[in-house]
Design an enzyme around this catalytic site. Structure first.
Site, short mmCIF file in Angstrom:
data_model
loop_
_atom_site.label_atom_id
_atom_site.label_comp_id
_atom_site.label_asym_id
_atom_site.label_seq_id
_atom_site.Cartn_x
_atom_site.Cartn_y
_atom_site.Cartn_z
N HIS A 1 0.84 -1.20 0.00
CA HIS A 1 0.00 0.00 0.00
C HIS A 1 0.88 1.25 0.00
O HIS A 1 2.10 1.16 0.19
CB HIS A 1 -0.93 0.02 1.22
CG HIS A 1 -0.23 -0.14 2.53
ND1 HIS A 1 0.54 0.83 3.09
CD2 HIS A 1 -0.16 -1.20 3.37
CE1 HIS A 1 1.04 0.40 4.23
NE2 HIS A 1 0.65 -0.85 4.42
P1 TYD Z 1 -1.41 -2.58 7.72
O1 TYD Z 1 -0.89 -1.18 7.81
O2 TYD Z 1 -2.18 -2.94 6.50
O3 TYD Z 1 -0.21 -3.61 7.89
P2 TYD Z 1 1.15 -3.76 7.06
O4 TYD Z 1 1.27 -2.61 6.12
O5 TYD Z 1 2.21 -3.73 8.09
O6 TYD Z 1 1.12 -5.05 6.37
O7 TYD Z 1 -2.26 -2.85 9.02
C1 TYD Z 1 -2.74 -4.15 9.34
C2 TYD Z 1 -3.95 -4.00 10.23
O8 TYD Z 1 -3.59 -3.35 11.44
C3 TYD Z 1 -5.07 -3.17 9.61
O9 TYD Z 1 -6.31 -3.80 9.93
C4 TYD Z 1 -5.01 -1.85 10.31
C5 TYD Z 1 -4.40 -2.19 11.65
N1 TYD Z 1 -3.54 -1.09 12.15
C6 TYD Z 1 -3.98 -0.30 13.20
O10 TYD Z 1 -5.11 -0.49 13.73
N2 TYD Z 1 -3.17 0.71 13.66
C7 TYD Z 1 -1.96 0.95 13.11
O11 TYD Z 1 -1.23 1.88 13.56
C8 TYD Z 1 -1.51 0.14 12.02
C9 TYD Z 1 -0.18 0.37 11.36
C10 TYD Z 1 -2.34 -0.88 11.56
#
Ligand code: TYD
Length: 148
Positions: free
Chosen positions: A61
Site C-alpha cells: 500500500h
Molecule cells: P497494515 O498497515 O495494512 O499492515 P502492514 O502494512 O504492516 O502489512 O495494518 C494491518 C492492520 O492493522 C489493519 O487492519 C489496520 C491495523 N492497524 C492499526 O489499527 N493501527 C496501526 O497503527 C496500524 C499500522 C495498523
C-alpha cells in the site's frame, strides 16, 4: 501514465537511508531517535511488526500524506519501494539505520528473518482512509497530482 514525471510526485530518490545515533557500549549499544531531530517529521505514532512467519509479505500500500521511518530493530527484512515509475529494494539489517519514506510511496516488506522486528515511526495517527491499497489507484493518484 504521462510521459514526463510530475515534479510534485515523491520519487524513490526521496526515500533516504538515515543513519541514527549509536552509543557504543561494551554493556550493549544504544540508539535513540528524537522526533523532528532524527526524523524529518514529528513522531505521532510508533508500531512494530514481529513474529512474521517466513515467506510472508507485509505492506502492499501507499499513504496519501503519512511519512514514516522504517527500522530493522532486530534481524533483517527487505523494503521494496515504488513511486509508480521506479522500484528499488532496500535490505535493512542494522538497528541504527532507518529508511525514510515520504507520502505517496508504494511499499512492500518481505524476506523477514526469523525473530526480526520492524519498527515504524509515523508522522500521524492511524487512519484507514489515508491508505491507498490498490496499485493502479496509486499510479493514478500520483499522475493526477497538480503540476504547480
Ligand atoms: P497494515 O498497515 O495494512 O499492515 P502492514 O502494512 O504492516 O502489512 O495494518 C494491518 C492492520 O492493522 C489493519 O487492519 C489496520 C491495523 N492497524 C492499526 O489499527 N493501527 C496501526 O497503527 C496500524 C499500522 C495498523
Amino acid at each position: 501514465m504521462s510521459p514526463t514525471r510530475n515534479a510534485h510526485a515523491p520519487s524513490v530518490s526521496d526515500c533516504k537511508l538515515l543513519e541514527l545515533p549509536k552509543i557504543h557500549d561494551p554493556r550493549g549499544n544504544l540508539t535513540f531517535i528524537e522526533g523532528g531531530e532524527h526524523t524529518p517529521f514529528p513522531i505521532q505514532r510508533v508500531y512494530y511488526l514481529y513474529d512474521v512467519p517466513g515467506g510472508e509479505v507485509r505492506g502492499g500500500h501507499a499513504h496519501k500524506s503519512l511519512q514514516q521511518l522504517i527500522i530493522a530493530a532486530n534481524g533483517s527484512f527487505d523494503v521494496v519501494i515504488d513511486d509508480g515509475r521506479e522500484r528499488q529494494r532496500f535490505h535493512l539489517n542494522r538497528s541504527y539505520y532507518g529508511l525514510y519514506l515520504p507520502r505517496l510511496i508504494w511499499r512492500e516488506l518481505d524476506n523477514f528473518s526469523s525473530g526480526s522486528v520492524c519498527l515504524v515511526l509515523a508522522s500521524a495517527h492511524y487512519a484507514e482512509n489515508e491508505y491507498i491499497r490498490d496499485y493502479r489507484e496509486f499510479c493514478k493518484t500520483v499522475d493526477a497530482l497538480p503540476t504547480k
